[in-house]
Design a protein around this motif. Structure first.
Motif, PDB file in Angstrom:
ATOM      1  N   PHE A 201       1.023  -1.434   0.208  1.00  0.00           N
ATOM      2  CA  PHE A 201      -0.007   0.259  -0.203  1.00  0.00           C
ATOM      3  C   PHE A 201       0.770   1.450  -0.301  1.00  0.00           C
ATOM      4  O   PHE A 201       0.572   2.376  -0.328  1.00  0.00           O
ATOM      5  CB  PHE A 201      -0.745  -0.019   1.685  1.00  0.00           C
ATOM      6  CG  PHE A 201      -1.682  -1.095   1.106  1.00  0.00           C
ATOM      7  CD1 PHE A 201      -3.381   0.029   0.421  1.00  0.00           C
ATOM      8  CD2 PHE A 201      -1.846  -2.306   1.723  1.00  0.00           C
ATOM      9  CE1 PHE A 201      -4.015  -1.173   0.428  1.00  0.00           C
ATOM     10  CE2 PHE A 201      -2.908  -3.380   2.064  1.00  0.00           C
ATOM     11  CZ  PHE A 201      -4.144  -3.015   0.583  1.00  0.00           C
ATOM     12  N   PHE A 202       2.224   1.207   0.901  1.00  0.00           N
ATOM     13  CA  PHE A 202       2.831   2.428   0.616  1.00  0.00           C
ATOM     14  C   PHE A 202       3.451   2.348  -0.913  1.00  0.00           C
ATOM     15  O   PHE A 202       3.599   3.340  -1.222  1.00  0.00           O
ATOM     16  CB  PHE A 202       4.205   1.812   2.040  1.00  0.00           C
ATOM     17  CG  PHE A 202       3.805   2.438   3.150  1.00  0.00           C
ATOM     18  CD1 PHE A 202       3.424   3.820   3.122  1.00  0.00           C
ATOM     19  CD2 PHE A 202       3.315   1.811   3.887  1.00  0.00           C
ATOM     20  CE1 PHE A 202       3.200   3.817   4.226  1.00  0.00           C
ATOM     21  CE2 PHE A 202       3.338   1.155   5.495  1.00  0.00           C
ATOM     22  CZ  PHE A 202       3.013   2.647   5.975  1.00  0.00           C
ATOM     23  N   ILE A 203       3.935   1.424  -1.057  1.00  0.00           N
ATOM     24  CA  ILE A 203       4.857   1.222  -2.534  1.00  0.00           C
ATOM     25  C   ILE A 203       3.131   2.262  -4.149  1.00  0.00           C
ATOM     26  O   ILE A 203       3.748   2.737  -4.621  1.00  0.00           O
ATOM     27  CB  ILE A 203       4.901   0.329  -3.055  1.00  0.00           C
ATOM     28  CG1 ILE A 203       5.890  -0.398  -2.621  1.00  0.00           C
ATOM     29  CG2 ILE A 203       5.340   0.276  -4.337  1.00  0.00           C
ATOM     30  CD1 ILE A 203       6.141  -2.238  -2.845  1.00  0.00           C
ATOM     31  N   MET A 204       2.317   1.445  -3.743  1.00  0.00           N
ATOM     32  CA  MET A 204       0.850   2.213  -3.939  1.00  0.00           C
ATOM     33  C   MET A 204       0.620   3.470  -4.331  1.00  0.00           C
ATOM     34  O   MET A 204       0.170   4.336  -5.152  1.00  0.00           O
ATOM     35  CB  MET A 204      -0.133   1.389  -3.901  1.00  0.00           C
ATOM     36  CG  MET A 204      -1.300   1.751  -4.611  1.00  0.00           C
ATOM     37  SD  MET A 204      -2.688   0.673  -4.602  1.00  0.00           S
ATOM     38  CE  MET A 204      -2.040  -0.906  -3.406  1.00  0.00           C
ATOM     39  N   ALA A 205       1.348   3.636  -3.177  1.00  0.00           N
ATOM     40  CA  ALA A 205       0.956   5.218  -2.832  1.00  0.00           C
ATOM     41  C   ALA A 205       2.278   6.401  -3.344  1.00  0.00           C
ATOM     42  O   ALA A 205       1.533   7.456  -3.352  1.00  0.00           O
ATOM     43  CB  ALA A 205       0.808   5.797  -0.960  1.00  0.00           C
ATOM     44  N   SER A 206       3.545   6.059  -3.851  1.00  0.00           N
ATOM     45  CA  SER A 206       3.966   6.490  -4.393  1.00  0.00           C
ATOM     46  C   SER A 206       3.620   6.805  -5.917  1.00  0.00           C
ATOM     47  O   SER A 206       4.064   7.434  -6.713  1.00  0.00           O
ATOM     48  CB  SER A 206       5.201   5.390  -4.477  1.00  0.00           C
ATOM     49  OG  SER A 206       5.556   5.771  -3.772  1.00  0.00           O
ATOM     50  N   PHE A 207       2.617   6.200  -6.690  1.00  0.00           N
ATOM     51  CA  PHE A 207       2.060   5.792  -7.986  1.00  0.00           C
ATOM     52  C   PHE A 207       0.153   6.543  -8.355  1.00  0.00           C
ATOM     53  O   PHE A 207       0.078   7.049  -9.252  1.00  0.00           O
ATOM     54  CB  PHE A 207       2.006   5.416  -8.297  1.00  0.00           C
ATOM     55  CG  PHE A 207       3.371   4.327  -8.793  1.00  0.00           C
ATOM     56  CD1 PHE A 207       4.281   4.398  -9.809  1.00  0.00           C
ATOM     57  CD2 PHE A 207       3.769   2.971  -8.154  1.00  0.00           C
ATOM     58  CE1 PHE A 207       5.139   4.029  -9.864  1.00  0.00           C
ATOM     59  CE2 PHE A 207       5.330   2.918  -7.622  1.00  0.00           C
ATOM     60  CZ  PHE A 207       5.818   3.103  -8.482  1.00  0.00           C
ATOM     61  N   ALA A 208      -0.021   6.273  -6.939  1.00  0.00           N
ATOM     62  CA  ALA A 208      -1.399   7.004  -7.273  1.00  0.00           C
ATOM     63  C   ALA A 208      -2.194   8.082  -5.550  1.00  0.00           C
ATOM     64  O   ALA A 208      -1.489   7.057  -4.646  1.00  0.00           O
ATOM     65  CB  ALA A 208      -2.298   5.771  -7.365  1.00  0.00           C
ATOM     66  N   GLU A 209      -3.563   9.080  -5.985  1.00  0.00           N
ATOM     67  CA  GLU A 209      -3.152   9.811  -4.788  1.00  0.00           C
ATOM     68  C   GLU A 209      -4.840   8.494  -4.434  1.00  0.00           C
ATOM     69  O   GLU A 209      -5.461   9.103  -4.853  1.00  0.00           O
ATOM     70  CB  GLU A 209      -3.473  11.336  -4.668  1.00  0.00           C
ATOM     71  CG  GLU A 209      -2.171  11.916  -5.052  1.00  0.00           C
ATOM     72  CD  GLU A 209      -1.965  12.114  -3.928  1.00  0.00           C
ATOM     73  OE1 GLU A 209      -2.659  11.730  -2.708  1.00  0.00           O
ATOM     74  OE2 GLU A 209      -0.689  11.592  -3.522  1.00  0.00           O
ATOM     75  N   LEU A 210      -4.658   7.733  -3.132  1.00  0.00           N
ATOM     76  CA  LEU A 210      -5.838   7.211  -3.365  1.00  0.00           C
ATOM     77  C   LEU A 210      -6.452   7.433  -1.736  1.00  0.00           C
ATOM     78  O   LEU A 210      -5.523   7.447  -0.274  1.00  0.00           O
ATOM     79  CB  LEU A 210      -5.793   5.988  -3.200  1.00  0.00           C
ATOM     80  CG  LEU A 210      -5.507   5.264  -5.079  1.00  0.00           C
ATOM     81  CD1 LEU A 210      -5.009   3.761  -4.648  1.00  0.00           C
ATOM     82  CD2 LEU A 210      -6.440   5.037  -5.408  1.00  0.00           C
ATOM     83  N   PRO A 211      -7.445   7.361  -1.276  1.00  0.00           N
ATOM     84  CA  PRO A 211      -8.101   8.004  -0.217  1.00  0.00           C
ATOM     85  C   PRO A 211      -7.245   7.370   0.957  1.00  0.00           C
ATOM     86  O   PRO A 211      -7.595   5.999   1.246  1.00  0.00           O
ATOM     87  CB  PRO A 211      -9.645   8.076   0.435  1.00  0.00           C
ATOM     88  CG  PRO A 211     -10.235   7.744  -1.545  1.00  0.00           C
ATOM     89  CD  PRO A 211      -9.119   7.370  -2.247  1.00  0.00           C
ATOM     90  N   GLY A 212      -6.475   8.182   2.084  1.00  0.00           N
ATOM     91  CA  GLY A 212      -6.567   7.116   3.182  1.00  0.00           C
ATOM     92  C   GLY A 212      -5.155   6.148   2.989  1.00  0.00           C
ATOM     93  O   GLY A 212      -4.734   5.198   4.034  1.00  0.00           O
ATOM     94  N   ILE A 213      -4.172   6.595   1.836  1.00  0.00           N
ATOM     95  CA  ILE A 213      -3.127   5.502   1.291  1.00  0.00           C
ATOM     96  C   ILE A 213      -2.276   6.497   0.477  1.00  0.00           C
ATOM     97  O   ILE A 213      -2.470   7.687   0.095  1.00  0.00           O
ATOM     98  CB  ILE A 213      -3.574   4.652  -0.049  1.00  0.00           C
ATOM     99  CG1 ILE A 213      -4.602   3.744   1.417  1.00  0.00           C
ATOM    100  CG2 ILE A 213      -2.089   4.331   0.088  1.00  0.00           C
ATOM    101  CD1 ILE A 213      -4.838   2.782  -0.178  1.00  0.00           C
ATOM    102  N   ALA A 214      -0.781   6.791   1.655  1.00  0.00           N
ATOM    103  CA  ALA A 214      -0.127   7.755   0.932  1.00  0.00           C
ATOM    104  C   ALA A 214       1.395   7.393   1.347  1.00  0.00           C
ATOM    105  O   ALA A 214       1.157   6.498   2.630  1.00  0.00           O
ATOM    106  CB  ALA A 214      -0.698   9.282   1.707  1.00  0.00           C
ATOM    107  N   PRO A 215       2.113   7.702   0.496  1.00  0.00           N
ATOM    108  CA  PRO A 215       3.655   7.209   0.715  1.00  0.00           C
ATOM    109  C   PRO A 215       3.927   8.264   2.337  1.00  0.00           C
ATOM    110  O   PRO A 215       2.798   9.504   2.621  1.00  0.00           O
ATOM    111  CB  PRO A 215       4.451   8.107   0.049  1.00  0.00           C
ATOM    112  CG  PRO A 215       3.406   8.354  -1.039  1.00  0.00           C
ATOM    113  CD  PRO A 215       1.945   8.494  -0.115  1.00  0.00           C
TER     114      PRO A 215
END
Length: 307
Positions: A201-215
């Motif tokens: 989820f941290f890796i995903m946050a580097s590529f997309a802005e999603l609610p509740g998920i961020a680097p």
């Protein structure tokens, strides 16, 4: 009261103590969020510290007896750790806190329904059903605390329901592995797979802005600030290390259904802690709801205590 009855009461007390601590974590998390930490950051740090704590008392054995059990531990880390916390916190950002709290705290009812569907030996007794529904009504009164506002957000409420299902699955799976493995080993595996499965989820946050998920954003230098350090320590050592261990023991001895019913008490402890620490008001309706929860939990667990 005979010796066996007192023996079972000890495990009921352990379940209540665990839920009491989890009820207070709302306040700790709120203080950390106010300090600037993100929900995923809080989860990651508390599980890392908790894993280091459990490693000191369960360092030797690394793997389960077979790959099926290892896969079960993976699902425990997901349903009781990474995905549970992520979907719950994301739901809080999309929907009203009252809605989310009410839906998530239906986990005991979902646990009962799942157990009846998938476990042939499980039969819902009348006291269990009546007590669960009574506690559910009381929990609703406590959560809304006299300020009922219906505001539907399909995605947010669906995520809250997903969190409730996650915890129900966790409660049933933890019973399965607790019968054959020590509670310390089970708890350590849950922490390990919770940490491992949150990394994508941290890796995903580097590529997309999603609610509740961020680097990761919180400055590491601020970890030593008293409000940050103290609350993270409580969440890690008490709410994670100790409570997950206690919960595993309680589920092993009392069963998933009876233990899960104590989750209904969570809002009661949250309301009391919020009133004492955050000076948030507790209304008469919330008090009545608390009484109904206590009555409901007593009815649902009376048979287990009497055994």
């Amino acid at each position: 009261m005979n010796k066996r009855c007192r023996f079972h009461l000890g495990y009921h007390f352990l379940a209540v103590l665990t839920v009491a601590v989890w009820g207070v974590t709302f306040v700790n998390t709120k203080l950390l969020l106010s300090a600037g930490m993100l929900p995923m950051e809080i989860f990651f740090v508390r599980f890392i510290i908790a894993y280091l704590c459990i490693w000191t008392i369960s360092p030797r054995r690394l793997f389960a007896d077979n790959w099926k059990d290892e896969l079960c531990f993976l699902f425990l880390g997901i349903t009781g750790g990474s995905v549970y916390f992520i979907v719950e916190n994301t739901a809080l950002q999309l929907s009203l806190a009252n809605n989310v709290s009410f839906i998530v705290c239906t986990a005991p009812l979902i646990t009962m329904l799942l157990a009846i569907l998938v476990i042939k030996s499980v039969r819902a007794s009348v006291p269990l059903v009546v007590g669960s529904l009574t506690a559910l009504i009381g929990m609703g009164l406590v959560v809304y605390n006299g300020h009922f506002v219906l505001h539907l957000n399909p995605l947010g409420d669906l995520l809250a329901f997903a969190a409730a299902i996650c915890w129900a699955v966790y409660s049933l799976l933890i019973k399965r592995v607790s019968l054959r493995y020590k509670a310390t080993f089970v708890t350590r595996k849950v922490f390990f797979y919770g940490i491992l499965t949150v990394l994508p989820f941290f890796i995903m946050a580097s590529f997309a802005e999603l609610p509740g998920i961020a680097p990761w954003r919180f400055p590491l230098a601020r970890m030593t600030e008293p409000v940050v350090f103290a609350n993270l320590l409580f969440l890690s050592v008490m709410a994670s290390f100790a409570c997950f261990l206690w919960w595993s023991v309680a589920v092993k001895k009392l069963g998933a259904l009876r233990t899960s019913n104590y989750v209904y008490l969570n809002p009661v402890f949250t309301v009391v802690a919020s009133s004492l620490i955050l000076s948030e008001p507790m209304t008469l309706i919330a008090f009545v709801g608390s009484v109904l929860i206590l009555i409901g939990v007593y009815i649902a667990n009376r048979q287990g205590i009497a055994q």
